[in-house]
Design an enzyme around this catalytic site. Structure first.
Site, short mmCIF file in Angstrom:
data_model
loop_
_atom_site.label_atom_id
_atom_site.label_comp_id
_atom_site.label_asym_id
_atom_site.label_seq_id
_atom_site.Cartn_x
_atom_site.Cartn_y
_atom_site.Cartn_z
N GLY A 71 0.81 -1.22 0.00
CA GLY A 71 0.00 0.00 0.00
C GLY A 71 0.84 1.26 0.00
N CYS A 72 1.98 1.22 0.67
CA CYS A 72 2.85 2.40 0.74
C CYS A 72 3.49 2.69 -0.62
CB CYS A 72 3.91 2.21 1.81
SG CYS A 72 3.17 1.98 3.45
#
Length: 195
Positions: A71-72
């Site tokens: 997600g990052c």
């Protein structure tokens, strides 16, 4: 309870969780904690100062769990792709995580993620995240990033703060997926420019 009803309830609860703000985080109108931190832009280290950045306009301070994780990576790439739109709204961006400055040097320069478009800051001890009332979880041994390297640091919750030049938090964006987090942050800074 039958299986389909459980699925509907679970989906509803997950949807609700995706739109709720991060309740523990500092909220709109609060004074943003002033901080300085080791940072990097395109792999070049420097010292980031929120107070100095605010002299140029609103600052999007986004906390994320760890560089080089699913997600990052998506969130960093989405900020990088939209950097010109943030610039047009007069806002700058700073990513903050508990990663070491060495990991962030690579991440900030990586053409697949930050692409040298905005700086990332190291909050190695979680002090900055805690000042923004974010939850910081300790590292669990054995976790690896998308490059296969061990993650040896704690994690701050994914939450974004839009801070205005007067040092106040204009908005807190939490509980959204990485792309929605960036899009909502952009929408907020564009509205600030119009007001």
């Amino acid at each position: 309870m039958n299986k389909s009803l459980k699925g509907v309830l679970l989906t509803g609860l997950l949807s609700l969780g995706a739109v709720l703000p991060a309740w523990a985080a500092l909220q709109e109108g609060a004074e943003a904690p002033k901080f300085t931190a080791p940072a990097t832009l395109a792999g070049k280290p420097f010292t980031f100062s929120l107070q100095d950045a605010l002299k140029k306009g609103p600052v999007v301070v986004y906390f994320y769990p760890s560089a080089y994780t699913g997600g990052c990576n998506v969130q960093a790439r989405t900020f990088a792709v939209n950097k010109d739109k943030f610039d047009a709204a007069g806002a700058s961006i700073i990513g903050v995580s508990l990663d070491s400055i060495e990991r962030l040097n690579d991440f900030s320069a990586d053409p697949e993620y930050c692409a040298g478009k905005f700086p990332t800051a190291s909050d190695a001890d979680g002090k900055i995240a805690r000042a923004f009332d974010l939850e910081v979880r300790e590292a669990k041994g054995g976790a690896k990033d998308t490059r296969g390297k061990e993650i040896d640091h704690g994690f701050a919750e994914r939450t974004t703060f839009i801070v205005t030049p007067d040092g106040k938090i204009a908005a807190t964006v939490g509980g959204l997926n990485p792309v929605e987090n960036v899009n909502k942050s952009l929408e907020i800074v564009q509205k600030l420019k119009k007001s």
